[in-house]
Design an enzyme around this catalytic site. Structure first.
Site, short mmCIF file in Angstrom:
data_model
loop_
_atom_site.label_atom_id
_atom_site.label_comp_id
_atom_site.label_asym_id
_atom_site.label_seq_id
_atom_site.Cartn_x
_atom_site.Cartn_y
_atom_site.Cartn_z
N ARG A 92 0.82 -1.20 0.00
CA ARG A 92 0.00 0.00 0.00
C ARG A 92 0.86 1.26 0.00
NH1 ARG A 92 -2.81 -3.50 3.65
NH2 ARG A 92 -4.86 -4.07 2.87
N ALA A 122 -10.90 6.56 1.29
CA ALA A 122 -10.76 5.11 1.19
C ALA A 122 -9.55 4.70 0.35
CB ALA A 122 -12.02 4.49 0.60
N HIS A 179 -3.49 0.71 8.16
CA HIS A 179 -4.22 -0.21 7.29
C HIS A 179 -3.19 -0.75 6.31
CE1 HIS A 179 -7.14 -2.04 4.69
NE2 HIS A 179 -6.88 -1.23 3.69
#
Length: 307
Positions: A92, A122, A179
């Protein structure tokens, strides 16, 4: 709804797999009166809006259209799912430089027309994108929210429930931090209705690895993840629009949270009409504190490198 009551409006920016699935989920669940789809590929947004409108006789009265940034005016929530897609094998954080430039232009346009809504981010890496969006917007921090570890925690609860043969909704467990690869499971607080989990250390390790690597496995299999994150975003929107004061593991700016400050991370927060009303202090173990600090340090290092 009375004739004088304000219509609720949600704007989704970025109508790729995540954005279109999120929009469709919001429409199916009738979360808003007006739904606006914005994408650099306006033809795709027009097609999705037309496709959804054809289903309205099965759902009820809503207004769905492909719009421009001017349609962000009066939006209650602006969801940003735009950005470069995560490639197979790509972490990510590898997305960071490509996505920061995209977000700069998007945020500039949104702010021209909206100063009172809530920005829900998001796009990955979501914690860093949320931080930069907050800095760029100048808005109160409670109104710039990242999807955080809400989906990770859902995956975690699902896998624990599968292992124990217990409904995942009865599993109380958290993934916190980034995340991404440095996220951590809060095993010290995980429980079923207040009772300890009957899991071996091997079971715990297997569950966490499957949780952490879920996105990579799904991307390897079908190119992108979008169903579960759409449900997570719908859950956040519902908590906001209904003023629920629900506890959700979203990403927000931490200030002296177990010694961590000036970074967005996913932790349990009270979410209501104001956005993130309150950050809840988890009573985590010293080992978990160290892992959370490590996650924060990783992201802060990346933030500094971009300034």
């Amino acid at each position: 709804m009375s004739a004088n009551s304000k219509k609720t409006k949600i704007v989704v920016i970025g109508i790729g797999a995540v954005g279109s699935t999120t929009a469709y989920t919001l429409l199916l669940r009738q979360r808003m009166d007006e739904l606006v789809l914005i994408d650099v590929n306006n033809k795709k947004a027009v097609g999705d809006a037309l496709d959804m409108n054809h289903g309205l006789p099965f759902l009820g009265k809503s207004k769905v259209w492909a719009g421009t940034y001017e349609d962000c005016r009066d939006a209650d929530i602006v969801i940003i799912t735009a950005g470069a897609a995560q490639r197979p094998g790509e972490t990510r954080v590898d997305l960071l430089k490509r996505n920061v430039a995209i977000f700069e232009s998007i945020t500039t346009e949104v702010l021209k027309y909206n100063s009172t809504g809530i920005l829900l981010i998001a796009s990955n890496p979501v914690d860093i994108m949320s931080y930069f969006t907050w800095k760029k917007s100048g808005w109160p921090v409670q109104r710039v929210i990242g999807s955080g570890t809400l989906l990770d925690s859902s995956r975690f609860r699902y896998l624990i429930g599968e292992k124990l043969n217990i409904d995942a909704r009865s599993i109380h467990a958290h993934i916190v931090g980034e995340h991404g690869d440095s996220e951590l499971p809060v095993w010290s607080l995980a429980n079923v209705a207040g009772t300890e989990l009957s899991l071996s250390e091997a079971d715990k390790e297997e569950i966490f690895v499957q949780t952490r690597d879920a996105a990579y496995n799904i991307i390897e299999a079908k190119g992108a993840t979008y169903y579960a994150i759409a449900l997570a975003l719908d859950r956040i929107c519902t908590a906001i629009l209904r003023n629920e004061a629900t506890v959700l593991n979203v990403s927000t700016l931490l200030q002296d949270y177990h010694g961590i400050s000036e970074v967005y991370l996913g932790v349990p927060c009270v979410v209501d009409r104001s956005g993130v009303r309150e950050v809840l202090p988890l009573s985590i173990s010293s080992e978990e504190k160290a892992l959370l600090q490590k996650s924060a340090d990783k992201l802060k290092g990346l933030i500094v490198s971009m300034v």
